[in-house]
Design an enzyme around this catalytic site. Structure first.
Site, short mmCIF file in Angstrom:
data_model
loop_
_atom_site.label_atom_id
_atom_site.label_comp_id
_atom_site.label_asym_id
_atom_site.label_seq_id
_atom_site.Cartn_x
_atom_site.Cartn_y
_atom_site.Cartn_z
N THR A 172 0.84 -1.19 0.00
CA THR A 172 0.00 0.00 0.00
C THR A 172 0.88 1.25 0.00
O THR A 172 1.89 1.29 0.71
CB THR A 172 -0.96 0.03 1.20
N GLU A 321 -4.97 -2.92 4.29
CA GLU A 321 -4.64 -3.58 5.56
C GLU A 321 -5.81 -4.37 6.12
O GLU A 321 -5.65 -5.15 7.07
CB GLU A 321 -4.22 -2.53 6.60
N LYS A 431 -5.69 10.73 -2.46
CA LYS A 431 -6.23 9.60 -3.22
C LYS A 431 -6.95 10.11 -4.45
O LYS A 431 -7.98 10.75 -4.36
CB LYS A 431 -7.16 8.76 -2.37
N TRP A 436 -3.22 6.08 -4.68
CA TRP A 436 -2.55 7.03 -3.79
C TRP A 436 -1.46 7.84 -4.47
O TRP A 436 -0.72 7.33 -5.30
CB TRP A 436 -1.92 6.27 -2.62
P1 AMP Z 1 -6.48 1.45 0.20
O1 AMP Z 1 -5.58 0.78 1.16
O2 AMP Z 1 -5.79 1.96 -0.99
O3 AMP Z 1 -7.66 0.62 -0.10
O4 AMP Z 1 -7.04 2.77 0.90
C1 AMP Z 1 -7.74 2.76 2.10
C2 AMP Z 1 -8.16 4.15 2.46
O5 AMP Z 1 -9.04 4.67 1.44
C3 AMP Z 1 -8.94 4.30 3.74
O6 AMP Z 1 -8.12 4.34 4.88
C4 AMP Z 1 -9.67 5.61 3.51
O7 AMP Z 1 -8.81 6.72 3.73
C5 AMP Z 1 -9.99 5.54 2.02
N1 AMP Z 1 -11.34 4.99 1.82
C6 AMP Z 1 -11.68 3.73 1.50
N2 AMP Z 1 -13.02 3.60 1.38
C7 AMP Z 1 -13.56 4.81 1.66
C8 AMP Z 1 -14.89 5.32 1.75
N3 AMP Z 1 -15.94 4.58 1.48
N4 AMP Z 1 -15.04 6.61 2.09
C9 AMP Z 1 -13.97 7.39 2.36
N5 AMP Z 1 -12.69 6.98 2.30
C10 AMP Z 1 -12.48 5.70 1.96
#
Ligand code: AMP
Length: 535
Positions: A172, A321, A431, A436
């Site tokens: 990640t 995670e 994001k 990211w």
């Molecule tokens: P990733 O590890 O790339 O899947 O990113 C996870 C992160 O994406 C989370 O900690 C949030 O900051 C953001 N995220 C994921 N789903 C949502 C959602 N439904 N609403 C707002 N932020 C989200």
């Protein structure tokens, strides 16, 4: 007194046996690069997954060795999802959107020994291969086929795997510093698959009768587990290949009778725009639910799909995670007849944790926040499919609390029933379109320019990508540089979509008492509304 039940390991070969025994005739459909459709059955998938496992063994790969993929969503990637872990190896999905240097770093850090790559992405491999220990590269529809042909599936005997052995890993970039590796076990993968399959967000769930199309990439957070969920249930699955534009996806939905799909908001915003522009062109009456996550799904988008096209958006939250799905939206039963506006309020929240996942949030003083819908705190999570550490990154223990919860970096409130609503983010990352961008890396690169004294990068809201980077730059006394010049300076070091759209020259960058950039002040100055939208 102990229970007297079998100590039966939770491992992926059990899922593979299930899908071929009971759902061997069900279909896997892939949109190929030339836009035609490839179709085959789960029986064929299982046969080829076993061939892959056997062939990797014959190459000399050993139990626990990492085998990487650099692929779009397609049937060969599904074969890797099963064949690699069922052979006792570790599936490592590489993110094709990253800069080649980052992919190289990640593949080297993970110790990948072999790589399966799409033909269209093979040139990318040449840019990072020499940074890694990868010994074997197999190109899809080319040397990958030769690899499979070298193994006779009749010789398949599933290895005796233990449930806590690693099955897969995914890095990640959603943290400060270098990308970090999350290592999924067979057990966590099976439990996550069960957890997602058992969930019924907004009262709808999936079963053998569904046709599931994961738009969310198999290279980022396991396509939210849907390849395994669909196989376990015996649902047909459809893969869009590299064709992720709204027109192609709508065509896939209609032609393949898709009933359930999942992706990041950018995808759905594009689809909504096209549906609005040409209402009635696509018959989506079979679609039961569209899962949206990865970034906050705007309430107006959720309402737009329902009001204008009678389509239900389910808004999930999770992280690499957390395997990744951790929460789904839920409408309390007593509100099942509520008006649409009330329902949209619930659909715009990130909902309740899946069974076996636990959530809490604490304020700066470490106290758990009340469920008043207003007080904010950092969300913490624990459960059987939540990471307990990053791969070989000893200095990251501050992401876990002393009592073993994972600190998400998401700032939330809870409503009185415990539904979460993400309000902000404490981690300094951006994001954009579901992927990211590291603000710190952009800042460091900008500050390496001879004319730049200081640079701070923040997320600003964007209608298409949710967030885009904006750089506030303070030039050195007497120095000059244009925004174009700075962008050109950054270009060779980063993927194109990382480059800040806006570079603002400022006379001062506000700082905190300890001298850190005070990004909240910059956000107030440059962003008309928060980048992480509050629904
Ligand atoms: P990733 O590890 O790339 O899947 O990113 C996870 C992160 O994406 C989370 O900690 C949030 O900051 C953001 N995220 C994921 N789903 C949502 C959602 N439904 N609403 C707002 N932020 C989200």
């Amino acid at each position: 007194m102990d229970g007297l039940m079998m100590d039966f390991p939770l491992t992926l070969p059990t899922l593979l046996r299930r899908v071929e025994t009971y759902f061997g005739e069900k279909e896997v459909v892939t949109r190929l690069p030339d836009r035609s459709f490839h179709r085959y059955t789960y029986s064929e998938m299982a046969r080829r997954a076993k061939q892959l496992a056997l062939a990797l063994r014959e190459l000399g790969l050993e139990r626990g060795d990492r085998v990487a993929t650099l692929c779009w969503n397609h049937y060969q990637h599904l074969e890797a999802y099963f064949g690699i872990p069922c052979g006792g190896f570790v599936l490592h999905t590489l993110n094709l959107r990253l800069h080649p240097n980052d992919i190289g770093y990640i593949a080297a850090h993970a110790g990948d020994r072999a790589l399966i790559v799409d033909a269209s992405l093979a040139p990318l491999v040449q840019q990072f291969l020499d940074q890694t220990e990868i010994e074997h590269v197999f190109v899809v529809e080319d040397s990958y086929e030769e690899l499979l042909a070298s193994a006779d599936p009749a010789g398949w005997i599933a290895p005796d795997l233990e449930e806590n052995e690693a099955a897969a890993m995914c890095y990640t970039s959603g943290t400060t510093g270098m990308p970090k590796g999350v290592v999924y076990s067979h057990r966590s993968t099976i439990l996550h698959t069960l957890g997602v399959a058992a969930a019924t967000p907004m009262g709808v769930g999936v079963s053998e009768q569904d046709t599931i199309l994961p738009v969310v990439p198999m290279f980022h957070a396991n396509a939210w587990g849907y390849p395994y969920v669909a196989a376990m249930l015996g649902a047909n699955q459809v893969f869009p290949g590299p064709h992720l534009d709204p027109e192609s996806l709508l065509e896939d939905f209609v032609q393949q009778g898709v009933t359930w799909t999942a992706g990041v908001p950018t995808i759905w915003l594009g689809i909504l725009q096209l549906l609005d522009a040409q209402p009635g062109r696509w018959d989506l009456s079979r679609m039961k639910g569209m899962l949206v996550g990865g970034s906050a799904a705007p309430r107006a988008m959720i309402a737009g799909f329902k009001e204008r096209h009678n389509l239900v958006v389910c808004h999930g939250w999770g992280m690499t995670e957390t395997s990744p799905v951790a929460s789904f939206p839920a409408l309390p039963g007593e509100l099942s007849n509520a008006d649409d506006e009330t329902k949209f309020d619930y659909m715009a929240m990130q909902g309740l944790p899946l069974a076996l996942v636990e959530l809490r949030a604490r304020d700066d003083s470490g106290n758990e926040i009340p469920r008043d819908g207003e007080t904010m705190g950092e969300l913490e999570v624990r459960g059987p499919w939540v990471a307990s550490a990053y791969y070989e990154t000893p200095d990251s223990s501050d992401r876990w609390t002393d009592d073993g919860w994972f600190k998400t970096g998401d700032i939330v409130s809870f409503d009185p029933k415990g539904h979460i609503q993400i309000k902000d983010r404490s981690k300094d990352v951006i994001k954009s379109g579901g992927e990211w961008i590291s603000s710190v890396e952009l800042e460091n690169a900008l500050m390496a320019h001879p004319a730049v004294a200081e640079a701070a990068v923040i997320a600003i809201p964007d209608d298409k990508w949710q967030e885009r980077p904006l750089a506030a730059v303070l030039l050195k006394d007497g120095a000059s540089a244009s925004a174009e010049e700075l962008r050109d300076f950054l270009a060779p070091q980063f993927a194109k979509w990382w480059l800040p759209d806006r570079i603002e020259f400022v006379t001062e960058i506000p700082k905190t008492a300890v001298g850190k950039f005070r990004k909240t002040a910059l956000r107030e100055q440059f962003a008309p509304r928060p980048a992480v939208p509050t629904p």
